[in-house]
Write an enzyme that holds these catalytic residues in place. Structure first.
Site, mmCIF file in Angstrom:
data_model
loop_
_atom_site.group_PDB
_atom_site.id
_atom_site.type_symbol
_atom_site.label_atom_id
_atom_site.label_comp_id
_atom_site.label_asym_id
_atom_site.label_seq_id
_atom_site.Cartn_x
_atom_site.Cartn_y
_atom_site.Cartn_z
ATOM 1 N N HIS A 99 0.859 -1.187 0.000
ATOM 2 C CA HIS A 99 0.000 0.000 0.000
ATOM 3 C C HIS A 99 0.897 1.240 0.000
ATOM 4 C CE1 HIS A 99 -2.875 3.002 1.298
ATOM 5 N NE2 HIS A 99 -3.846 2.145 0.975
ATOM 6 N N GLU A 170 -4.111 2.093 -7.142
ATOM 7 C CA GLU A 170 -4.467 3.159 -6.206
ATOM 8 C C GLU A 170 -3.560 4.370 -6.432
ATOM 9 O OE1 GLU A 170 -6.625 1.593 -2.559
ATOM 10 O OE2 GLU A 170 -4.510 1.544 -2.086
ATOM 11 N N GLY A 176 -7.841 9.228 -0.196
ATOM 12 C CA GLY A 176 -8.312 10.101 0.880
ATOM 13 C C GLY A 176 -8.430 11.568 0.498
ATOM 14 N N SER A 207 -10.629 7.248 -2.946
ATOM 15 C CA SER A 207 -11.818 8.100 -2.824
ATOM 16 C C SER A 207 -13.076 7.507 -3.470
ATOM 17 C CB SER A 207 -11.527 9.495 -3.381
ATOM 18 O OG SER A 207 -10.490 10.109 -2.638
HETATM 19 C C1 PEP Z 1 -6.854 3.228 0.495
HETATM 20 O O1 PEP Z 1 -6.064 3.852 1.185
HETATM 21 O O2 PEP Z 1 -6.643 2.049 0.215
HETATM 22 C C2 PEP Z 1 -8.023 3.938 -0.012
HETATM 23 C C3 PEP Z 1 -8.589 3.481 -1.082
HETATM 24 O O3 PEP Z 1 -8.433 5.029 0.705
HETATM 25 P P1 PEP Z 1 -9.670 5.995 0.412
HETATM 26 O O4 PEP Z 1 -10.817 5.148 -0.080
HETATM 27 O O5 PEP Z 1 -9.961 6.617 1.764
HETATM 28 O O6 PEP Z 1 -9.221 6.979 -0.605
#
Ligand code: PEP
Length: 246
Positions: A99, A170, A176, A207
């Site tokens: 991550h 991601e 976030g 998000s």
């Molecule tokens: C994450 O950190 O894996 C993530 C998807 O966070 P968010 O949905 O809060 O953007």
């Protein structure tokens, strides 16, 4: 699209007690909603894994359990670390690896990520390999290059078909922040990932909410969602799933 998959990444949130309340509500609502034909995976903090497993292993609707990290050695003098075998013992079938928060705050590299993916698969865990570019890399037009490198490096110790694995795209700038790629930008990256390695499901994280999930899930190479902030409420996470699979 492969069988859709929705992962809740709670990050460093929820005590054991709070996790148990969540899972009870999740179970209750799961049975009243029609959310078949998809994989549901929860990734609570380490401390709550065992308690959650004891509850979900009695559910009629299978729910997968993921850890948010592991260490690649099998055992030994690695204070504070947790091995793949330890995760299997407490009911995990999945583990999130690489991550961006771990790459940024804890110095994870493509090298350690590859070793973790190998350790996970060797122990029978399904890795959820996270990849994604920074805002600067996106501005510089390097998204595809960065993501393809991370995917290739992440799986470099694994031979053959990867259909038992999951890649989570991601973009760091989307986590976030309330910002997201457009569905067509997303589709383009997912397609490139699918071209660079053979077989994993490719899900999106960053998000995700009830308002944007449907458009993402319509794209043919988007196999599911990894949800952070919005997964902390059982109701919201279930709504996202329900909207996403329609
Ligand atoms: C994450 O950190 O894996 C993530 C998807 O966070 P968010 O949905 O809060 O953007």
């Amino acid at each position: 699209m492969a069988r859709p998959c929705f992962v809740a990444n709670w990050k460093m949130n929820k005590t054991v007690e709070e996790s148990i309340s969540y899972i009870r509500l999740f179970q209750e609502q799961c049975t009243t909603l029609s959310i078949q034909n998809c994989d549901l995976i929860l990734a609570p903090p380490y401390t709550a894994l065992f308690s959650i497993w004891k509850i979900i292993s009695g559910f009629s609707r299978p729910i997968g359990l993921a850890a948010q990290n592991l260490y690649y050695e099998a055992d030994g003098p690695y204070t504070g670390e947790i091995s793949a075998r330890m995760l299997c013992e407490i009911g995990c079938q999945y583990v999130i690896i690489g991550h961006s928060e771990r790459r940024i705050h804890f110095g994870e590299t493509d090298f350690s990520v590859a070793a973790k993916v190998h350790a996970a698969i060797s122990a029978g865990l399904t890795p959820i390999l996270c990849v994604g570019e920074s805002a600067k890399e996106r501005e510089d037009g390097k998204t595809i290059e960065v993501v393809q490198r991370q995917v290739k490096e992440g799986f470099c110790k694994i031979e053959g078909d990867l259909s038992h694995c999951i890649v989570a795209y991601e973009p760091i700038w989307a986590i976030g922040t309330g910002k997201t790629p457009t569905p067509s930008e997303l589709e383009q990256v997912h397609q490139k990932i699918a071209q660079s390695v053979r077989g994993p499901r490719v899900i999106y994280g960053g998000s995700v909410n009830e308002g944007n999930v449907a458009a993402f899930m319509k794209e043919p190479h988007v196999d599911g969602m990894l949800v952070g902030g919005a997964s902390l409420s059982a109701e919201t996470f279930l709504n996202i799933i329900q909207v996403g699979i329609q």
